[in-house]
Design an enzyme around this catalytic site. Structure first.
Site, mmCIF file in Angstrom:
data_model
loop_
_atom_site.group_PDB
_atom_site.id
_atom_site.type_symbol
_atom_site.label_atom_id
_atom_site.label_comp_id
_atom_site.label_asym_id
_atom_site.label_seq_id
_atom_site.Cartn_x
_atom_site.Cartn_y
_atom_site.Cartn_z
ATOM 1 N N ASP A 80 41.680 -86.708 39.509
ATOM 2 C CA ASP A 80 41.734 -85.724 38.419
ATOM 3 C C ASP A 80 40.675 -84.665 38.701
ATOM 4 O O ASP A 80 39.480 -84.932 38.575
ATOM 5 C CB ASP A 80 41.478 -86.428 37.084
ATOM 6 C CG ASP A 80 41.191 -85.464 35.941
ATOM 7 O OD1 ASP A 80 41.598 -84.291 36.045
ATOM 8 O OD2 ASP A 80 40.566 -85.894 34.951
ATOM 9 N N LYS A 105 37.183 -86.484 39.187
ATOM 10 C CA LYS A 105 37.115 -87.903 38.855
ATOM 11 C C LYS A 105 38.191 -88.637 39.647
ATOM 12 O O LYS A 105 39.287 -88.122 39.825
ATOM 13 C CB LYS A 105 37.298 -88.107 37.345
ATOM 14 C CG LYS A 105 36.176 -87.505 36.513
ATOM 15 C CD LYS A 105 36.405 -87.651 35.028
ATOM 16 C CE LYS A 105 37.396 -86.623 34.523
ATOM 17 N NZ LYS A 105 36.893 -85.243 34.575
ATOM 18 N N TYR A 123 57.667 -76.338 27.102
ATOM 19 C CA TYR A 123 57.039 -75.057 27.413
ATOM 20 C C TYR A 123 58.097 -74.037 27.806
ATOM 21 O O TYR A 123 59.104 -74.379 28.419
ATOM 22 C CB TYR A 123 56.050 -75.239 28.568
ATOM 23 C CG TYR A 123 54.663 -74.686 28.310
ATOM 24 C CD1 TYR A 123 54.019 -74.910 27.102
ATOM 25 C CD2 TYR A 123 53.976 -73.962 29.291
ATOM 26 C CE1 TYR A 123 52.743 -74.429 26.874
ATOM 27 C CE2 TYR A 123 52.700 -73.476 29.079
ATOM 28 C CZ TYR A 123 52.089 -73.711 27.863
ATOM 29 O OH TYR A 123 50.822 -73.225 27.634
ATOM 30 N N SER A 154 48.636 -78.855 34.627
ATOM 31 C CA SER A 154 49.011 -80.202 35.070
ATOM 32 C C SER A 154 48.193 -81.274 34.365
ATOM 33 O O SER A 154 48.689 -82.382 34.119
ATOM 34 C CB SER A 154 48.861 -80.331 36.590
ATOM 35 O OG SER A 154 47.520 -80.113 36.993
ATOM 36 N N ASP A 155 46.941 -80.970 34.025
ATOM 37 C CA ASP A 155 46.135 -81.957 33.313
ATOM 38 C C ASP A 155 46.692 -82.237 31.923
ATOM 39 O O ASP A 155 46.734 -83.392 31.473
ATOM 40 C CB ASP A 155 44.679 -81.507 33.231
ATOM 41 C CG ASP A 155 44.500 -80.163 32.529
ATOM 42 O OD1 ASP A 155 45.454 -79.360 32.520
ATOM 43 O OD2 ASP A 155 43.396 -79.916 32.001
ATOM 44 N N ARG A 156 47.167 -81.193 31.258
ATOM 45 C CA ARG A 156 47.769 -81.372 29.933
ATOM 46 C C ARG A 156 49.032 -82.224 30.031
ATOM 47 O O ARG A 156 49.242 -83.147 29.235
ATOM 48 C CB ARG A 156 48.097 -80.019 29.318
ATOM 49 C CG ARG A 156 46.898 -79.125 29.077
ATOM 50 C CD ARG A 156 47.314 -77.719 28.676
ATOM 51 N NE ARG A 156 48.031 -77.707 27.392
ATOM 52 C CZ ARG A 156 48.672 -76.645 26.908
ATOM 53 N NH1 ARG A 156 48.709 -75.518 27.603
ATOM 54 N NH2 ARG A 156 49.296 -76.708 25.733
ATOM 55 N N ASN A 160 37.745 -78.702 35.554
ATOM 56 C CA ASN A 160 37.074 -77.415 35.725
ATOM 57 C C ASN A 160 35.658 -77.551 36.266
ATOM 58 O O ASN A 160 35.140 -76.613 36.872
ATOM 59 C CB ASN A 160 37.030 -76.666 34.388
ATOM 60 C CG ASN A 160 38.400 -76.192 33.948
ATOM 61 O OD1 ASN A 160 39.036 -75.401 34.625
ATOM 62 N ND2 ASN A 160 38.867 -76.686 32.811
ATOM 63 N N THR A 161 35.031 -78.695 36.059
ATOM 64 C CA THR A 161 33.655 -78.870 36.515
ATOM 65 C C THR A 161 33.455 -80.096 37.399
ATOM 66 O O THR A 161 32.557 -80.093 38.243
ATOM 67 C CB THR A 161 32.692 -78.989 35.313
ATOM 68 O OG1 THR A 161 33.104 -80.083 34.478
ATOM 69 C CG2 THR A 161 32.704 -77.708 34.489
ATOM 70 N N THR A 213 19.361 -72.874 12.378
ATOM 71 C CA THR A 213 20.311 -72.207 13.267
ATOM 72 C C THR A 213 20.899 -73.163 14.294
ATOM 73 O O THR A 213 22.094 -73.086 14.610
ATOM 74 C CB THR A 213 19.626 -71.020 13.968
ATOM 75 O OG1 THR A 213 19.103 -70.135 12.972
ATOM 76 C CG2 THR A 213 20.613 -70.248 14.829
#
Length: 254
Positions: free
Chosen positions: A7, A14, A96, A104-106, A10-11, A183
């Protein structure tokens, strides 16, 4: 027959090695690597592993990153297969407008969620939330049709956007509060409730469309942070993408 699931987000990348390409297979080894360090895999985490018989992955980070991963796999001499969303696969119908343009991850996470749901009991509508760099909120009806989904910024992106576009908001990370009085807490609570609100709106859409309460599943690296702030119970799943890859592999490699 061993199976390697990958997998590429974006960062981080895995991966998990299983003893078979099917749901419920035993995990032999697993790990993760930041995308900047992919070139370490062949000489470190993967160096002591036996060559997998089959491999299937999904990637959202682009073709250049995918090629870097494939270079690390060359010494295994195993064909690499990558999921491209289609009109239908593993019991899920893609609603879709242009099926191949769905991430593809979705797609893989939804397949994993649908298979998990059917193992637990009768079919019912389903909302799947993936919380990472971005947040996705997907709707699936009881017949296994993907109805559509939302994409919104993850918590980190929201905070960075506020910090870069607003003077005086460079503050430490706060806590989620019902009534923030500083804040830091206001920023953290605002981002968390923005995501929770989008999820709740999708759940209501599914109830109106399908006529019944959906099952709700959440996954992703930051899912554990979001789960306590949801307005309804969610099953928190460690990695629906791996579960989806196993379900797809069971059909493709049988």
């Amino acid at each position: 027959m061993t199976f390697l699931a990958i997998d590429v987000g974006n960062t981080r990348l895995k991966w998990a090695m299983y003893d078979a390409p099917k749901p419920g297979a035993a995990v032999l080894a697993h790990g993760a690597e930041f995308l900047d360090h992919i070139e370490r895999l062949a000489d470190s985490a993967w160096a002591g592993l036996p060559a997998p018989t089959r491999m299937l992955g999904c990637v959202v980070a682009g073709d250049a990153v995918r090629r870097r991963v494939m270079e690390q796999m060359e010494w295994w001499d195993v064909p690499s297969h990558w999921v491209v969303p289609s009109a239908e696969e593993a019991g899920l119908v893609n609603g879709y407008d242009h099926p191949t343009r769905l991430g593809s991850d979705r797609w893989v996470a939804m397949i994993g969620a649908r298979h998990r749901l059917l193992r637990q009991g009768p079919a019912r509508p389903l909302v799947v939330v993936m919380v990472g760099t971005a947040v996705t909120v997907e709707a699936i009806d009881a017949e296994g049709r993907f109805l559509g989904g939302l994409i919104l910024p993850g918590h980190g992106i929201m905070l960075r956007a506020l910090e870069s576009g607003t003077a005086g908001l460079h503050v430490p990370t706060g806590e989620v509060k019902l009534f923030p009085t500083n804040t830091s807490d206001a920023l953290t609570s605002g981002g968390t409730y923005a995501i929770a609100g989008a999820v709740e709106r999708m759940v209501q859409h599914v109830i109106q469309h399908c006529g019944e309460e959906p099952a709700c599943m959440m996954t992703g690296g930051a899912g554990w942070k979001m789960a306590p702030s949801m307005t309804r119970p969610f099953d928190l799943i460690e990695n629906l993408i791996f579960e989806g890859l196993l379900a797809i592999a069971a059909e493709r490699f049988r």
